[in-house]
Structure formats: structure tokens, C-alpha cells
Write a protein that holds these residues in place. Structure first.
Motif, PDB file in Angstrom:
ATOM      1  N   LEU A 677      -3.804   8.790  -6.754  1.00 61.20           N
ATOM      2  CA  LEU A 677      -4.393   7.459  -6.884  1.00 61.20           C
ATOM      3  C   LEU A 677      -3.338   6.382  -6.717  1.00 61.20           C
ATOM      4  CD1 LEU A 677      -6.748   5.513  -7.709  1.00 61.20           C
ATOM      5  CD2 LEU A 677      -5.968   5.829 -10.083  1.00 61.20           C
ATOM      6  N   MET A 678      -3.682   5.367  -5.903  1.00 54.04           N
ATOM      7  CA  MET A 678      -2.894   4.141  -5.831  1.00 54.04           C
ATOM      8  C   MET A 678      -3.772   2.985  -6.275  1.00 54.04           C
ATOM      9  SD  MET A 678      -1.015   2.210  -2.608  1.00 54.04           S
ATOM     10  CE  MET A 678       0.466   3.223  -2.682  1.00 54.04           C
ATOM     11  N   LEU A 679      -3.260   2.181  -7.203  1.00 52.25           N
ATOM     12  CA  LEU A 679      -3.933   0.973  -7.658  1.00 52.25           C
ATOM     13  C   LEU A 679      -3.214  -0.231  -7.074  1.00 52.25           C
ATOM     14  CD1 LEU A 679      -4.386   1.825 -11.447  1.00 52.25           C
ATOM     15  CD2 LEU A 679      -6.123   1.987  -9.656  1.00 52.25           C
ATOM     16  N   ILE A 680      -3.976  -1.152  -6.470  1.00 49.83           N
ATOM     17  CA  ILE A 680      -3.428  -2.401  -5.945  1.00 49.83           C
ATOM     18  C   ILE A 680      -4.117  -3.557  -6.646  1.00 49.83           C
ATOM     19  CG2 ILE A 680      -3.132  -3.845  -3.892  1.00 49.83           C
ATOM     20  CD1 ILE A 680      -3.183  -1.345  -2.183  1.00 49.83           C
ATOM     21  N   VAL A 681      -3.327  -4.544  -7.088  1.00 48.41           N
ATOM     22  CA  VAL A 681      -3.917  -5.693  -7.763  1.00 48.41           C
ATOM     23  C   VAL A 681      -3.096  -6.939  -7.454  1.00 48.41           C
ATOM     24  CG1 VAL A 681      -2.624  -5.350  -9.920  1.00 48.41           C
ATOM     25  CG2 VAL A 681      -4.837  -6.539  -9.969  1.00 48.41           C
ATOM     26  N   PHE A 707       0.376   8.290 -10.888  1.00 44.14           N
ATOM     27  CA  PHE A 707      -0.326   7.403  -9.960  1.00 44.14           C
ATOM     28  C   PHE A 707       0.647   6.325  -9.494  1.00 44.14           C
ATOM     29  CE2 PHE A 707      -0.502   5.410 -14.037  1.00 44.14           C
ATOM     30  CZ  PHE A 707      -0.506   4.046 -13.818  1.00 44.14           C
ATOM     31  N   GLU A 708       0.241   5.561  -8.502  1.00 46.26           N
ATOM     32  CA  GLU A 708       1.060   4.456  -8.005  1.00 46.26           C
ATOM     33  C   GLU A 708       0.384   3.138  -8.373  1.00 46.26           C
ATOM     34  OE1 GLU A 708       4.005   4.777  -6.504  1.00 46.26           O
ATOM     35  OE2 GLU A 708       3.868   6.962  -6.642  1.00 46.26           O
ATOM     36  N   LEU A 709       1.177   2.161  -8.809  1.00 46.12           N
ATOM     37  CA  LEU A 709       0.672   0.837  -9.153  1.00 46.12           C
ATOM     38  C   LEU A 709       1.395  -0.199  -8.305  1.00 46.12           C
ATOM     39  CD1 LEU A 709      -1.004  -1.119 -10.903  1.00 46.12           C
ATOM     40  CD2 LEU A 709       0.859  -1.064 -12.584  1.00 46.12           C
ATOM     41  N   VAL A 710       0.623  -0.954  -7.514  1.00 41.60           N
ATOM     42  CA  VAL A 710       1.186  -1.983  -6.638  1.00 41.60           C
ATOM     43  C   VAL A 710       0.635  -3.335  -7.074  1.00 41.60           C
ATOM     44  CG1 VAL A 710       1.362  -2.835  -4.276  1.00 41.60           C
ATOM     45  CG2 VAL A 710       1.350  -0.367  -4.709  1.00 41.60           C
ATOM     46  N   THR A 711       1.500  -4.192  -7.609  1.00 41.07           N
ATOM     47  CA  THR A 711       1.121  -5.539  -8.003  1.00 41.07           C
ATOM     48  C   THR A 711       1.697  -6.513  -6.986  1.00 41.07           C
ATOM     49  OG1 THR A 711       1.161  -4.909 -10.337  1.00 41.07           O
ATOM     50  CG2 THR A 711       1.169  -7.257  -9.836  1.00 41.07           C
ATOM     51  N   VAL A 712       0.831  -7.349  -6.401  1.00 42.73           N
ATOM     52  CA  VAL A 712       1.273  -8.247  -5.340  1.00 42.73           C
ATOM     53  C   VAL A 712       1.417  -9.665  -5.895  1.00 42.73           C
ATOM     54  CG1 VAL A 712       0.828  -9.072  -3.003  1.00 42.73           C
ATOM     55  CG2 VAL A 712      -0.008  -6.814  -3.709  1.00 42.73           C
ATOM     56  N   PRO A 713       2.645 -10.199  -5.936  1.00 49.73           N
ATOM     57  CA  PRO A 713       2.862 -11.559  -6.453  1.00 49.73           C
ATOM     58  C   PRO A 713       2.096 -12.600  -5.649  1.00 49.73           C
ATOM     59  CG  PRO A 713       4.945 -10.371  -6.206  1.00 49.73           C
ATOM     60  CD  PRO A 713       3.895  -9.550  -5.518  1.00 49.73           C
ATOM     61  N   TYR A 723       0.888  -6.433   2.903  1.00 49.73           N
ATOM     62  CA  TYR A 723       1.687  -5.484   2.124  1.00 49.73           C
ATOM     63  C   TYR A 723       0.799  -4.363   1.598  1.00 49.73           C
ATOM     64  CZ  TYR A 723       4.890  -3.664  -1.412  1.00 49.73           C
ATOM     65  OH  TYR A 723       5.687  -2.842  -2.173  1.00 49.73           O
ATOM     66  N   GLY A 724      -0.346  -4.735   1.059  1.00 48.01           N
ATOM     67  CA  GLY A 724      -1.277  -3.725   0.561  1.00 48.01           C
ATOM     68  C   GLY A 724      -1.752  -2.793   1.664  1.00 48.01           C
ATOM     69  N   GLU A 725      -1.983  -3.340   2.855  1.00 47.21           N
ATOM     70  CA  GLU A 725      -2.427  -2.511   3.982  1.00 47.21           C
ATOM     71  C   GLU A 725      -1.359  -1.485   4.352  1.00 47.21           C
ATOM     72  OE1 GLU A 725      -4.688  -1.054   7.246  1.00 47.21           O
ATOM     73  OE2 GLU A 725      -5.199  -2.110   5.397  1.00 47.21           O
ATOM     74  N   ARG A 728      -1.267   1.207   1.721  1.00 45.75           N
ATOM     75  CA  ARG A 728      -2.470   2.044   1.811  1.00 45.75           C
ATOM     76  C   ARG A 728      -2.328   3.058   2.952  1.00 45.75           C
ATOM     77  NH1 ARG A 728      -5.612  -1.614   0.646  1.00 45.75           N
ATOM     78  NH2 ARG A 728      -5.570  -2.655   2.656  1.00 45.75           N
ATOM     79  N   ARG A 729      -1.879   2.598   4.104  1.00 47.93           N
ATOM     80  CA  ARG A 729      -1.687   3.503   5.240  1.00 47.93           C
ATOM     81  C   ARG A 729      -0.713   4.621   4.885  1.00 47.93           C
ATOM     82  NH1 ARG A 729      -0.744  -0.755  10.268  1.00 47.93           N
ATOM     83  NH2 ARG A 729      -2.827  -1.716  10.250  1.00 47.93           N
ATOM     84  N   ASP A 730       0.418   4.230   4.324  1.00 43.75           N
ATOM     85  CA  ASP A 730       1.442   5.226   3.993  1.00 43.75           C
ATOM     86  C   ASP A 730       0.928   6.240   2.983  1.00 43.75           C
ATOM     87  OD1 ASP A 730       3.152   3.955   5.687  1.00 43.75           O
ATOM     88  OD2 ASP A 730       4.527   3.199   4.151  1.00 43.75           O
TER      89      ASP A 730
END
Length: 749
Positions: A677-681, A707-713, A723-725, A728-730
Motif C-alpha cells: 500500500l502507498m498512501l498519498i495526501v 506501507f509507504e506514505l507520501v505527503t505532498v507540500p 510527483y504523486g504520478e 504511483r508509476r514506480d
């Protein structure tokens, strides 16, 4: 149950790895990165907008491989010509702009014809201009500046005291609020008269009062304020300062207390207050649409009961204050006020046209506005009315869109129809197998009909309303250049749902390098919000959430499962207090059926991604459906419906907040998660509280889940931007293909 061959067969595992090595490569990354521009401007003759000049002419801009042309259609002559001399206008523009202008790509916008077709008015980037088509004279009308886009916040509190004084129709008085009470002021004598005395800070009169048409009465409702609920964000990297900023938003969540409105009546001549009983609108979600009748005998309003299982149109007698029910809509699940509510009051005939799903499908009913009795059901059948376009009170006809009319067509395709108030003379204005978009002439004698499907390019024609026949073939899309790129049309695919009877519809997107001898993991793009259906129906070369991922070596699909809208009421009701369902039983069967037909679809390697409600769905895929899904990327998800906005969640999950909310929570059941799971917010998401993602992450940490957590400033409600795209691809390449993604410095340079 899923096959376990990948766990027990070394041979199959090695074979899969060898095949996978040909996917997710630098070459395919570059193709994925460029696919939007690769397909761009490769389809011609697909105009987007049509503009009527009176009732006899319609003009539009048509796209060409290089540039555009403006065309004019004459309904009387039944012919199409260039709207003006592009070359001469280009020459005139070159002089006035001081630069060379390509006549095949005129830089003009906001074009308007006058009624005589002799003058054009349009804008460039900096000027507003007029052009005389008789003498080719071009004149400056002034400077032009494109209007700035405003980002109004959807959830701000309504200021009930923010209205200006309201004048009476006879212009003798104004009504206003002072010290929380209702006053009127004589415009001539300037004398103020207090009409109410029971207003207070905690239960005050709204400044949005309404005079009766004869100026004899005033309706002013009292408001008991609801609960204040705010969410907070730290903007870590503001553009205008070094230090972070704290931001706040008004944001009601399920269960919060709402305002209570109490309509009151006042007689101007006697200064008398007529009490209005609140028994029929006590458990309020909202009161709306307050409107006086033309004869001042009464006013009506709509009452949406908290929990959305009762919806009423109520009438208040102006003499007695007595309240009576004109229309009452009830449901053991939900009345979908947010997407299917429709009401039209025909004052000439004292009738109301009302939309209801009471017979299992969304249809129109004709009410007697005086008695509240149903005169007749207007539309009927195992298909839904989608939208009312126009009500013609003189001819007593209704123009509307519907879907599911044809058994041999996709049941979501929009068709345009007309019917009489009495339910007779049902007429199909469109029948072709496509999703239709229609633009009517002002007098409704002609219409431009453009239709397409995801696998059929658009056709645009002019038709007659009387005959429904084509009178001018305007455009037929040309996809020759698109096909030269290797573009493959999405495939529309159907399979039976969980009940073994209902057709579930979706699309399959393949890469331009598709090879049936390869094995392709499946990625589902999901949004299962109950407010609509989401699988695309119109032709387009590029689908941002699917096309680029497919180029990496995946088969990407999108499906509308049970619980989404635009089918029967029973199909929709699956979502009620059950958002974790997400149509997953139907989605799994659909993908299994597709994989059975196409063995190159690897049903043992399935990923999923989505945003917002789709983010909740993507998380639920691994929390509640890890028997099928392996990898998920969930962006800005409402992972616990108690943390999300009130209006959306109470519509589907009900009120009061019951145990169903916890039963559907990804956060509560985080320990069940299996898979990657990757979470993006986005840190500034004011649509879905970012704390929902953080609480899910916290629960996963406590459950010892990786899991992976990606927070985008600086990011708001989104899939994470560029960045999220990339992330997600990777993530899919790494975990579905088993390939180490190439360095970004190589892919995106």
C-alpha cells in the motif's frame, strides 16, 4: 478463490519474471511520460461548443491538424459554410496586433455574431475587437484581461445576518434585522417598527426575509445556529514567506449539530405575528427554496430530513400559518436529494413536475400543486431519467435525457427525449448507439447532436426536432493520425455481477505496444462514489488515470459496480450504510471474466488506484479484499467516513452515526491489510481532511504493517500532482512487475 500457482510453482514464477523484464523499462517509461502529448491534436473534426445566432444559424470552431476554422450552419438553407473570410481577418489582425497572424489558427476567443451576421465581436489576449464583415473593418473596443479563476471554498458557513435590507414590492417599506429581530421601515416617514420580539443571539431572525408579492406579509425565519467544526492545516512551504502558516476551514462532519430554521409570518398592517408550527419539519438537515405564490395566498419550501429518508415540499397558508404537505418522498434507504432532486412549478396550470425513484427507477411525476395529489406518472420504464433539459409550459412538454432505453446499447449512454405532461407522445430525439450531447436552438426547432463512444469517434449533425432527421452533416471525426501512433481504442466489456443477472460495464485500456503473447498485470482505476457513475462514455484519445500506466506494461481497467448511480434504485441501494462494499464483488467477477476471455491478463497480479472516495476504495481493496488485490495506491482517501464531510457521508451512510461507520472504516480494520500500500495526501486538502489519511497510517503503524506514505507540500485535494504520478508509476512497476524502476533523472530529463 485466487489461484495459488504463483506460490507453489517455481517454473511459473520464473516465467513471469522473464516476461516482466520486458516491461517497466526506461523506453516504456518515456512512452508513458509522453503519451498525452503523443496523442494530442491527432484527432480532427471534433468541435466542442455550438453557438446559436437567433433560431436560424449556429456557428462553431472546428479543430484541424494545424489550427482551426470557424463554420456557420444555416438551418433554412440546410448548408454549412465558412463563417467569414479567415484570410482577410488574419491580415487585419496582423496589422492591429503588430505581428504575423496565421489565418488557419486565428488567436481569437469569446466570439459573438450580431443578429444580422454582419459584425463579429471577439477578444485576443489583450484586446476586445469588433469586425465588420461587409467592409472588413477591424476596430478596437478596449483592453481585455482574462478573468482570474476564483477558488471559493465549498464548505464555508452561510452568514444568515449578511443580507442587505429587503424592500417591499410596493416600494413603501424595507425590512431589516436589528438586535436579532425583524423590523420594517417606512421609506417615506423613516419610521421604524419592530415586528418580532423573540429574537436572540442564540435564536435570531435571518436577514434573508421575503415579502409576499402583494406586500401585505413578510416571511422571516428564525435560526438556531449549529455546531462549529473546524479543521486545521500547516502550510509548510508558503510562497510568500519562509515560516509555515496555519490554515483553518469550517468543515462539518457526520453527526455534528446543524442549524434549525423556523419560518415565521408577519402581517404588515396589523403588525401581527402568525405562528407556524414546526411539527412537519422538526428533524432538519436543511430547509430551502422558500418561495411565495404569485397570489400571496401561501409560500412553499422544501424540507430535507436529517438522514435523507424523508423529503417534503411544504406549504404555509399566509392567513392561518397552517402547514400542509404538498409532496412527500420517503425511502427506507436514502432519498438522493444531492443528485436526482428535480422540481418544476408550472404556475399556469398549478402543477408540479417532480422526480422520484419510488417505482425503482428515477422518473417524473405530475402533481396537482393545490391538492398535493399525483395526477399521473409522466415517464415510466426500466430506465432512469438523467436530467430535465427544458419544460415547455405552453405545449406542456418536457425535454430530458435518459439512459438504458436500448437493450443492445450500453445502459449509461445518454439519449435525448421529449414527452407530454400527461405521459403521452414519448419521442426519441436521438437513437444512435453513442453518448449524445445536444445543443438546441432557442425555439427548440433544431438541435446539434454530437455523439460518440470510447471506441467510436464523434459524429456531429444538425437535426430537426419535428422529424428527428439529419438535415446537415456537420462533422465526422478523423482519427487517421492518431492510429498512426499505435493508439488502441479502449474496449467496452461487460460481465455479470454478483447476482448472476445484472450486467456490469467497464472498459479495458491496453498499451500501444500491446502483445497478446505477453502477460500483463491488471491495474484498476477506481472511483466508486455513489453520487454518479464514472466509467468514461465519450471518445477521447487519452485517459489520464489509465493511458500512461498502460504504457508501462499493464492492462488498465475501469468499472462501475453496484452501489454507483444511474441504474436502478436497487443497483444504487447496495451502497447504503455500506461504502466498504465499493462494488468489489462485481469488480472481481468482471475482471475474472475478462481474464478468462483474454489469458494475457494476469489475474494473479492486480493493482488498484484512486483518489478521494476512490482513495478510500483503493485502501479498502487491501483491507477488505486482499484475497484479490495485491497493490494499492490510495490518494487523499476518506478512510473513515466519520472524518469526512457531513453532506456526502450522511447521504450514503445515514444518520445518526451508527456502527456501520466503524464497520466500513479502513482505519478501524487496518490490521486486516495485506499487500503493498502507498498512501498519498496533500497537506492542504480541504475536501477530505488529511487527518483521515494520517489516522489510517497511524493505525497501520500500530498494526505493524509495512506501507509507504507520501505527503505532498502545498498540495490540495488531488492524486498528488506530477510527483504523486511518478511515485504511483514506480510503485506499480516495482510491486506488480517486479522491476526496479529507472532513475527519474533518466525518465524525466
Amino acid at each position: 478463490m485466487r489461484t495459488t500457482s504463483k506460490k507453489i510453482s517455481v517454473f511459473l514464477t520464473l516465467s513471469y519474471c522473464l516476461i516482466a523484464q520486458a516491461q517497466g523499462t526506461l523506453k516504456e517509461y518515456k512512452k508513458a511520460n509522453a503519451v498525452d502529448s503523443l496523442f494530442k491534436n491527432k484527432v480532427i473534426n471534433t468541435p466542442k461548443e455550438f453557438h446559436w445566432v437567433g433560431n436560424d444559424y449556429v456557428w462553431y470552431s472546428n479543430n484541424l491538424l494545424k489550427g482551426k476554422e470557424f463554420l456557420l450552419v444555416d438551418t433554412k438553407q440546410q448548408k454549412q459554410v465558412q463563417a467569414f473570410d479567415h484570410h482577410k481577418l488574419g491580415q487585419s489582425l496582423s496589422k492591429i496586433l503588430g505581428k504575423e497572424v496565421d489565418a488557419k489558427d486565428l488567436p481569437i476567443e469569446n466570439l459573438e455574431f450580431d443578429k444580422t451576421l454582419s459584425t463579429l465581436v471577439f477578444t485576443t489576449d489583450t484586446l476586445k475587437l469588433s469586425y465588420n464583415l461587409n467592409n472588413y473593418e477591424l476596430k478596437k473596443l478596449g483592453a481585455y484581461k482574462k478573468p482570474l479563476k476564483t477558488n471559493d471554498y465549498w464548505g464555508g458557513n452561510f452568514d444568515e445576518l449578511g443580507n442587505k435590507p429587503v424592500g417591499s414590492p410596493d416600494s413603501l417599506h424595507t425590512a431589516f434585522i436589528k438586535d436579532y429581530n425583524l423590523y420594517i421601515k417606512n421609506k417615506k416617514t423613516k419610521v421604524e417598527t419592530q415586528l418580532s420580539y423573540d429574537g436572540s443571539k442564540g435564536f435570531y431572525y435571518s436577514s434573508y426575509m421575503q415579502w409576499s408579492p402583494n406586500s401585505a406579509e413578510i416571511m422571516a425565519y428564525k435560526v438556531r445556529p449549529g455546531e462549529e467544526h473546524k479543521i486545521y492545516f500547516v502550510e509548510s512551504s508558503p510562497k510568500d514567506q519562509f515560516q509555515p502558516k496555519l490554515q483553518t476551514r469550517d468543515y462539518l462532519k457526520p453527526g455534528d449539530q446543524l442549524p434549525f430554521k423556523s419560518p415565521q409570518l408577519f402581517v404588515v398592517a396589523t403588525k401581527k405575528q402568525i405562528p407556524v408550527a414546526t411539527d412537519l419539519f422538526q428533524q432538519q438537515y436543511d430547509l430551502s427554496g422558500i418561495e411565495w405564490k404569485d397570489d400571496s395566498s401561501s409560500f412553499t419550501f422544501e424540507y430535507n430530513q436529517r438522514g435523507h429518508q424523508v423529503y417534503r415540499v411544504l406549504e404555509v397558508n399566509a392567513t392561518t400559518g397552517k402547514v400542509k404537505i404538498i409532496i412527500e418522498e420517503t425511502s427506507p434507504t436514502f432519498v438522493e436529494y444531492s443528485g436526482k432532486r428535480y422540481r418544476f412549478d408550472s404556475k399556469k396550470s398549478n402543477e408540479i413536475i417532480w422526480a422520484s425513484e419510488r417505482d425503482g427507477w428515477n422518473h417524473l411525476y405530475l402533481y396537482d400543486a393545490l391538492t398535493g395529489k399525483v395526477k399521473n406518472q409522466i415517464t415510466k420504464g426500466n430506465w432512469p431519467v438523467r436530467q430535465v433539459i427544458k419544460v415547455d409550459e405552453e405545449k406542456k412538454q418536457i425535454y430530458f435525457t435518459a439512459s438504458g432505453l436500448d437493450k443492445d446499447q450500453d445502459p449509461y449512454l445518454l439519449q435525448f427525449c421529449r414527452i407530454d405532461f400527461n405521459g403521452k407522445n414519448f419521442t426519441r430525439l436521438t437513437t444512435e448507439n453513442g453518448n449524445h450531447k445536444v445543443t438546441f436552438s432557442p425555439d427548440y426547432k433544431y438541435y446539434v447532436d454530437q455523439y460518440s463512444r470510447v471506441d467510436e469517434a464523434p459524429i456531429t449533425v444538425l437535426k430537426s426536432v419535428d422529424t428527428q432527421k439529419t438535415i446537415v452533416a456537420m462533422q465526422k471525426a478523423d482519427i487517421t493520425e492518431l492510429q498512426k501512433t499505435g493508439w488502441v481504442a479502449p474496449e467496452v466489456f461487460t460481465a455479470k455481477g454478483r447476482d448472476g443477472k445484472t450486467d456490469i460495464w467497464g472498459v479495458i485500456v491496453r498499451p500501444t505496444t500491446f502483445d497478446p503473447n505477453r502477460k500483463y498485470p491488471i491495474i484498476e482505476y477506481i472511483y466508486a462514489g455513489p453520487q454518479d457513475s464514472f466509467v468514461p462514455k465519450n471518445f477521447q484519445p487519452y485517459y489520464w488515470a489509465m493511458s500512461s500506466l498502460a504504457e508501462l506494461g499493464f492492462i488498465v481497467v475501469q468499472i462501475d459496480g453496484m452501489g454507483t448511480s444511474n441504474r436502478s434504485k436497487a443497483f444504487h441501494d447496495v451502497c447504503f450504510k455500506n461504502l466498504k462494499d465499493g462494488g468489489f464483488p462485481d469488480r472481481k467477477l468482471w475482471m475474472k471474466a475478462a481474464a478468462a476471455k483474454y489469458p494475457y491478463m494476469n489475474i494473479d497480479k492486480v493493482g488498484i488506484h484512486g483518489t478521494s472516495a476512490g482513495g478510500q476504495n483503493a485502501g479498502a481493496a487491501l483491507v477488505f479484499n486482499s484475497d484479490f488485490y495485491d497493490v494499492a495506491v490510495a490518494s487523499c482517501g476518506c478512510h473513515d467516513n466519520r472524518m469526512d464531510k457531513m453532506w456526502w457521508n450522511e447521504q450514503w451512510m445515514g444518520y445518526p452515526v451508527g456502527p456501520e461507520y466503524e464497520a466500513c472504516s479502513n482505519t478501524t480494520h487496518a490490521a486486516q491489510l495485506n499487500g503493498n500500500l502507498m498512501l498519498i495526501v496533500g497537506e492542504l486538502d480541504d475536501n477530505v481532511d488529511p487527518a483521515s489519511t494520517m489516522q489510517f497510517a497511524n493505525a497501520l503503524i500500530k498494526a505493524n504493517k509495512n506501507f509507504e506514505l507520501v505527503t505532498v507540500p502545498g498540495m490540495g485535494h488531488s492524486a498528488g500532482g506530477d510527483y504523486g504520478e511518478r511515485k504511483r508509476r514506480d510503485y506499480f512497476v516495482q510491486h506488480l512487475l517486479g522491476v526496479t524502476p529507472p532513475a527519474w533523472s533518466e525518465v524525466y530529463k
